[in-house]
Design a protein around this motif. Structure first.
Motif, mmCIF file in Angstrom:
data_model
loop_
_atom_site.group_PDB
_atom_site.id
_atom_site.type_symbol
_atom_site.label_atom_id
_atom_site.label_comp_id
_atom_site.label_asym_id
_atom_site.label_seq_id
_atom_site.Cartn_x
_atom_site.Cartn_y
_atom_site.Cartn_z
ATOM 1 N N THR A 20 -33.839 75.286 26.887
ATOM 2 C CA THR A 20 -33.324 74.104 27.577
ATOM 3 C C THR A 20 -32.003 74.400 28.261
ATOM 4 O O THR A 20 -31.780 73.988 29.406
ATOM 5 N N TYR A 21 -31.128 75.116 27.588
ATOM 6 C CA TYR A 21 -29.826 75.452 28.188
ATOM 7 C C TYR A 21 -30.023 76.253 29.462
ATOM 8 O O TYR A 21 -29.359 76.011 30.474
ATOM 9 N N PHE A 22 -30.931 77.195 29.432
ATOM 10 C CA PHE A 22 -31.193 78.009 30.618
ATOM 11 C C PHE A 22 -31.699 77.146 31.767
ATOM 12 O O PHE A 22 -31.171 77.210 32.884
ATOM 13 N N ARG A 40 -32.373 85.409 35.893
ATOM 14 C CA ARG A 40 -33.754 84.967 35.652
ATOM 15 C C ARG A 40 -34.601 86.107 35.086
ATOM 16 O O ARG A 40 -35.387 85.911 34.169
ATOM 17 N N LYS A 41 -34.430 87.283 35.634
ATOM 18 C CA LYS A 41 -35.179 88.449 35.157
ATOM 19 C C LYS A 41 -34.812 88.775 33.716
ATOM 20 O O LYS A 41 -35.690 89.006 32.879
ATOM 21 N N LEU A 42 -33.529 88.804 33.436
ATOM 22 C CA LEU A 42 -33.066 89.088 32.075
ATOM 23 C C LEU A 42 -33.624 88.064 31.095
ATOM 24 O O LEU A 42 -34.099 88.414 30.015
ATOM 25 N N PHE A 43 -33.589 86.801 31.483
ATOM 26 C CA PHE A 43 -34.052 85.746 30.587
ATOM 27 C C PHE A 43 -35.571 85.791 30.398
ATOM 28 O O PHE A 43 -36.061 85.663 29.285
ATOM 29 N N SER A 44 -36.306 85.966 31.471
ATOM 30 C CA SER A 44 -37.763 85.893 31.372
ATOM 31 C C SER A 44 -38.394 87.130 30.749
ATOM 32 O O SER A 44 -39.424 87.033 30.086
ATOM 33 N N GLN A 45 -37.788 88.294 30.957
ATOM 34 C CA GLN A 45 -38.384 89.530 30.460
ATOM 35 C C GLN A 45 -37.688 90.080 29.229
ATOM 36 O O GLN A 45 -38.176 91.023 28.618
ATOM 37 N N ALA A 48 -34.645 88.283 22.512
ATOM 38 C CA ALA A 48 -33.750 87.181 22.140
ATOM 39 C C ALA A 48 -32.289 87.510 22.456
ATOM 40 O O ALA A 48 -31.558 86.653 22.956
ATOM 41 N N PHE A 49 -31.870 88.731 22.202
ATOM 42 C CA PHE A 49 -30.485 89.108 22.477
ATOM 43 C C PHE A 49 -30.185 89.010 23.974
ATOM 44 O O PHE A 49 -29.131 88.538 24.378
ATOM 45 N N GLU A 50 -31.117 89.443 24.801
ATOM 46 C CA GLU A 50 -30.927 89.372 26.250
ATOM 47 C C GLU A 50 -30.949 87.930 26.750
ATOM 48 O O GLU A 50 -30.223 87.588 27.677
ATOM 49 N N LYS A 51 -31.761 87.084 26.135
ATOM 50 C CA LYS A 51 -31.747 85.658 26.476
ATOM 51 C C LYS A 51 -30.383 85.050 26.141
ATOM 52 O O LYS A 51 -29.839 84.255 26.910
ATOM 53 N N LEU A 52 -29.826 85.441 25.012
ATOM 54 C CA LEU A 52 -28.491 84.966 24.642
ATOM 55 C C LEU A 52 -27.432 85.472 25.615
ATOM 56 O O LEU A 52 -26.489 84.748 25.935
#
Length: 66
Positions: A20-22, A40-45, A48-52
């Protein structure tokens, strides 16, 4: 599996917060197209650490630019 990944996979409340934050804050970098693409690339691919890392960058932009 690292602890962040385990926590992300086993805690639906945390996972929902991150997603949701993203979604709510990715538009903060609309004026920086390359940064938005990379985030977007970092988050989608990413894991969990990279999403953070992606939402931490968005939080930094939100704090300092808005």
């Amino acid at each position: 599996m690292n602890p962040y990944q385990f926590w992300y996979e086993t805690n639906p409340r945390l996972r929902n917060f991150i997603e949701t934050y993203f979604v709510e804050n990715i538009e903060l970098v609309n004026n920086y197209p390359q940064l938005q693409i990379e985030t977007r690339k970092l988050f989608s691919q990413g894991n969990a650490f990279e999403k953070l890392m992606a939402i931490s960058m968005l939080a930094t932009v939100k704090s300092y630019l808005y």
